[in-house]
Write a protein that holds these residues in place. Structure first.
Motif, PDB file in Angstrom:
ATOM      1  N   LEU A 253      15.212 -19.222 -12.229  1.00  0.00           N
ATOM      2  CA  LEU A 253      14.059 -19.536 -13.236  1.00  0.00           C
ATOM      3  C   LEU A 253      14.708 -20.565 -14.233  1.00  0.00           C
ATOM      4  O   LEU A 253      15.642 -20.556 -14.900  1.00  0.00           O
ATOM      5  N   LEU A 254      13.826 -21.830 -14.100  1.00  0.00           N
ATOM      6  CA  LEU A 254      14.243 -22.894 -14.864  1.00  0.00           C
ATOM      7  C   LEU A 254      13.147 -23.249 -15.700  1.00  0.00           C
ATOM      8  O   LEU A 254      11.956 -23.494 -15.263  1.00  0.00           O
TER       9      LEU A 254
ATOM     10  N   VAL B 200      13.733 -18.392  -4.140  1.00  0.00           N
ATOM     11  CA  VAL B 200      12.299 -18.441  -4.782  1.00  0.00           C
ATOM     12  C   VAL B 200      13.013 -19.280  -6.278  1.00  0.00           C
ATOM     13  O   VAL B 200      13.767 -18.984  -6.779  1.00  0.00           O
ATOM     14  N   VAL B 201      12.268 -20.440  -6.565  1.00  0.00           N
ATOM     15  CA  VAL B 201      12.513 -21.277  -7.636  1.00  0.00           C
ATOM     16  C   VAL B 201      11.120 -21.226  -8.476  1.00  0.00           C
ATOM     17  O   VAL B 201      10.143 -21.564  -8.115  1.00  0.00           O
TER      18      VAL B 201
ATOM     19  N   VAL C 297      17.859 -32.772 -11.718  1.00  0.00           N
ATOM     20  CA  VAL C 297      19.377 -32.960 -10.940  1.00  0.00           C
ATOM     21  C   VAL C 297      19.869 -31.503 -10.987  1.00  0.00           C
ATOM     22  O   VAL C 297      20.479 -31.226  -9.884  1.00  0.00           O
ATOM     23  N   ASP C 298      19.740 -30.643 -12.146  1.00  0.00           N
ATOM     24  CA  ASP C 298      20.491 -29.530 -11.973  1.00  0.00           C
ATOM     25  C   ASP C 298      19.702 -28.509 -10.887  1.00  0.00           C
ATOM     26  O   ASP C 298      20.422 -27.858 -10.229  1.00  0.00           O
ATOM     27  N   ALA C 299      18.482 -28.694 -10.774  1.00  0.00           N
ATOM     28  CA  ALA C 299      17.668 -27.810  -9.722  1.00  0.00           C
ATOM     29  C   ALA C 299      18.263 -28.212  -8.318  1.00  0.00           C
ATOM     30  O   ALA C 299      18.222 -26.998  -7.510  1.00  0.00           O
ATOM     31  N   ILE C 300      18.118 -29.494  -7.920  1.00  0.00           N
ATOM     32  CA  ILE C 300      19.040 -29.788  -6.744  1.00  0.00           C
ATOM     33  C   ILE C 300      20.291 -29.416  -6.314  1.00  0.00           C
ATOM     34  O   ILE C 300      20.401 -28.581  -5.350  1.00  0.00           O
TER      35      ILE C 300
END
Length: 274
Positions: free
Chosen positions: A9-10, A91-92, A78-81
């Motif tokens: 979860l972002l 799941v994102v 950037v952090d997500a990748i």
């Protein structure tokens, strides 16, 4: 037994309200049963204002000290990748109404992730909704908080303690008013009694500097500290990206930090004089 999906979860905390963030965490928990990574990306002021909520929801604030346009969105992307490669989530869930995340959604899907979006009602455009595998719009309820789920074993105890809580709630305003008056008088007396030299030794610290000092407490001494040690501390605290430049960061804070080169060291200029 169905294996638990790994869920990330972002949250673009600069883009949605605190109420929507609370609802998003609750809805994601209801949907998947667990959230393995919980991060909220925001500026320093937002992190301070919402720190109690982040702590309650077990959300890790990722403070963005850069003031550039879309800098928080870039930090999240950037952090997500990086997380998608290292943590391999199934799941994102992206919490934002911003359409700028379309390229990120596509790239995460290519990495094998199901990408779901949660936005704030009234802020999300149709072009944003269509990018995600699934999208949910949540209404912002001003002045209210979503109900917090209570474990079954705790419901009876919570019901019993309700009268006592009500009594404490009624007494709270008077107690706060009395408490507010007493420290104010003591503080005034203390300032009057202190010598002028001591009264001037209380520097004003910006919120960004306070976050840095908390991450690297050695700087509070006012002595020169190796820049490399400070950069490591900032990365550990999430204040600096994995490949972020500490020099670029401190170039924006020259009023409070002095960088010395050869060897590379840094000093907090706001430390009280010995």
């Amino acid at each position: 037994m169905t294996p638990t999906l790994r869920v990330m979860l972002l949250i673009d905390a600069d883009n949605v309200s605190a109420d929507v963030i609370e609802q998003a965490v609750q809805r994601t928990m209801d949907e998947y049963g667990a959230i393995h990574v919980r991060r909220a990306y925001c500026n320093a002021e937002m992190a301070v204002n919402r720190q109690a909520m982040f702590k309650r929801l077990s959300v890790r604030p990722m403070v963005n000290l850069s003031a550039g346009k879309n800098s928080t969105d870039i930090a999240l992307s950037v952090d997500a990748i990086d997380l998608a490669i290292n943590e391999r989530p199934d799941v994102v869930v992206l919490v934002s109404s911003d359409s700028d995340f379309a390229p990120l959604v596509i790239r995460l899907r290519e990495k094998g992730c199901r990408v779901c979006g949660i936005g704030q009602q009234g802020k999300t455009g149709e072009e944003t909704v269509g990018v995600y595998d699934a999208f949910m719009d949540l209404a912002h309820h001003a002045g209210t908080k979503p109900a917090v789920r209570t474990a079954p074993a705790k419901k009876a105890a919570a019901a019993k303690s309700a009268p006592a809580k009500t009594a404490r709630a009624k007494a709270a305003p008077a107690a706060k008013k009395a408490a507010a008056k007493t420290p104010a008088r003591k503080t005034a007396k203390a300032v009057k009694a202190a010598p002028p030299s001591q009264q001037q030794q209380q520097p004003q610290i910006s919120e960004a500097a306070e976050f840095i000092l908390q991450a690297a407490p050695a700087l509070r001494s006012g002595n020169d500290v190796p820049l490399n040690d400070v950069a490591k501390a900032l990365r550990t605290a999430g204040l600096l990206g994995k490949h972020g430049s500490s020099l670029k960061l401190f170039d924006k804070l020259t009023a409070e930090f002095a960088v010395m080169q050869h060897p590379d060291r840094i000093r907090w200029t706001g430390a009280p004089a010995p």
